[in-house]
Write an enzyme that holds these catalytic residues in place. Structure first.
Site, PDB file in Angstrom:
ATOM      1  N   HIS A   1       0.831  -1.207   0.000  1.00 54.48           N
ATOM      2  CA  HIS A   1       0.000   0.000   0.000  1.00 54.48           C
ATOM      3  C   HIS A   1       0.865   1.256   0.000  1.00 54.48           C
ATOM      4  CE1 HIS A   1      -3.231  -2.719   1.381  1.00 54.48           C
ATOM      5  NE2 HIS A   1      -4.063  -1.775   0.999  1.00 54.48           N
TER       6      HIS A   1
ATOM      7  N   ASN B   1       7.827  -4.473   3.531  1.00 52.61           N
ATOM      8  CA  ASN B   1       6.415  -4.131   3.681  1.00 52.61           C
ATOM      9  C   ASN B   1       5.899  -4.436   5.078  1.00 52.61           C
ATOM     10  OD1 ASN B   1       3.721  -3.431   2.973  1.00 52.61           O
ATOM     11  ND2 ASN B   1       3.278  -5.556   2.450  1.00 52.61           N
TER      12      ASN B   1
END
Length: 306
Positions: A150, A181
C-alpha cells in the site's frame, strides 16, 4: 540538523547524488490552527485540474476530517499534475507506464484512524478507471515474490469501510519486498499515525523511486525489474514525505527513503531521513515551492534532527 526555510532563496541545491548515496548507504548497512477558513483560501498554489472528487469542495476545518477527505489532502498542493484521481480520502497521480501510482497524498487525523472498518472485508482489485493497457492485475503479483504494498495504508482510513476499500485498488499499491512491507515500512506508517497525537494536521505523500546505480563499467544506469504480463515496474526505493502543521500554523517537513529490499526493522527511522531536495530531483516532483506559498515558517528535519 534542523534547517529553517523562510524563503525560496534559502533552499539549497542538493544534488540527486545525495539521495542515491543515502539509499546506497542504507543498503550497504543492511548487507553488512485556529478557526476554520474557506477552502478557496487554502487551494493549492498550482492550477487544479478537474478530478472525480467524491463530493464538492467544502470548508476545511483544520485538524478534522471533512466530508471531502480528498479535498482536505489538497491543502499544500499537488507534487505534479498528471493523471490525478481522487478517492474517498486520498488523492493519487497514476503513472500508466509503470502501472503504479507516481504519488499518493492523504490527510491523517485521529478521526480517520479509528472507526468500524473491517480489513477482512477488503480485497485487492483492479482500478477500472485506468485503461486496460495501463493497469495492473492481481495476476501480475501472483508468484512474483513481491507484496502488494500500500501507498495510502489501509490502517490510515478506518473511519469508513468505503475509504478503507479504496486503499485496495491496485493503483494504490506497488511491488514491495515482503520483509520491507511487513516490518520497516510498516513501522514508518505506524510512526506517521502516531504524529496525529502531536500535530493538528498530518499530510503524508508516498510513492516509488527508480534510482540510478553505478555499474562495473563506471557508468550510471537506472535498472528495475518488471513483473507479470502487464510488466508492472518494481521500484528500487520508496519515499514518504510527511508534512506536519501545528496549531500556530508552523510547518515541519520530514522526508524518508527506504530501499525496496529487506531492511532491519531495528534501524531507527531517523536513519532513513533524507533532504527533501533529493526526493524532488529523483522523482520529478515538487513539494517545497508549494508549501512556501502557504507559509514562511518551514522547518525541514533531516538526519540528526529531533
Amino acid at each position: 540538523m534542523r534547517r529553517v526555510l523562510c524563503s525560496p532563496w534559502l533552499i539549497s541545491g542538493v544534488s540527486l547524488a545525495v539521495g542515491v548515496g543515502v539509499g546506497a548507504a542504507l543498503t550497504q548497512q543492511h548487507s553488512s490552527s485556529s478557526s476554520s477558513t474557506g477552502l478557496l483560501h487554502r487551494l493549492p498554489v498550482i492550477p487544479i485540474p478537474t478530478v472525480s472528487a467524491k463530493s464538492e469542495l467544502t470548508p476545511y476545518p483544520q485538524g478534522q476530517p471533512t466530508p471531502s477527505k480528498s479535498a482536505a489532502a489538497m491543502k499544500f498542493g499537488f507534487p505534479s499534475l498528471s493523471n490525478i484521481k481522487s478517492r474517498e480520502s486520498y488523492v493519487t497521480s497514476y503513472d500508466p507506464r509503470c502501472r503504479t501510482a507516481a504519488w499518493v497524498i492523504e490527510q491523517l487525523t485521529p478521526e480517520t484512524l479509528s472507526g468500524p472498518s473491517d480489513r477482512r472485508l477488503c480485497d485487492f482489485k483492479e482500478d477500472e478507471t485506468v485503461h486496460v493497457y495501463h493497469r495492473s492485475s492481481n495476476g501480475d503479483y501472483k508468484g512474483s515474490g513481491f507484496d502488494r504494498g500500500h501507498l495510502a495504508a489501509a490502517a490510515n482510513h478506518k473511519w469508513s469501510q468505503k475509504a478503507m476499500e479504496d486503499t485496495f485498488y491496485l493503483s494504490n499499491v506497488a511491488p514491495q519486498n515482503p520483509h520491507l512491507n511487513q516490518n520497516a515500512w510498516n513501522n514508518l506508517e505506524k510512526y506517521c499515525r502516531s504524529l496525529t497525537k502531536q500535530y493538528q494536521n498530518v499530510f503524508v505523500c508516498s510513492g516509488p523511486l527508480y534510482l540510478p546505480r553505478q555499474e562495473l563499467d563506471g557508468k550510471m544506469y537506472v535498472k528495475y525489474q518488471v513483473i507479470g504480463k502487464n510488466h508492472v515496474a518494481v521500484p528500487t526505493h520508496f519515499f514518504k514525505v510527511v508534512i506536519l502543521e501545528n496549531r500556530r500554523g508552523e510547518v515541519e517537513l520530514r522526508s524518508y527513503v527506504m530501499p525496496n529490499m529487506p531492511v532491519d526493522e531495528k534501524i531507527p527511522l531517523e536513519r532513513f531521513l533524507v533532504p527533501i531536495e533529493s526526493i524532488e530531483r529523483a522523482s520529478g516532483l515538487l513539494f517545497v515551492p508549494n508549501i512556501l506559498k502557504k507559509t514562511n515558517n518551514l522547518q525541514a528535519i533531516t538526519a540528526g534532527g529531533r
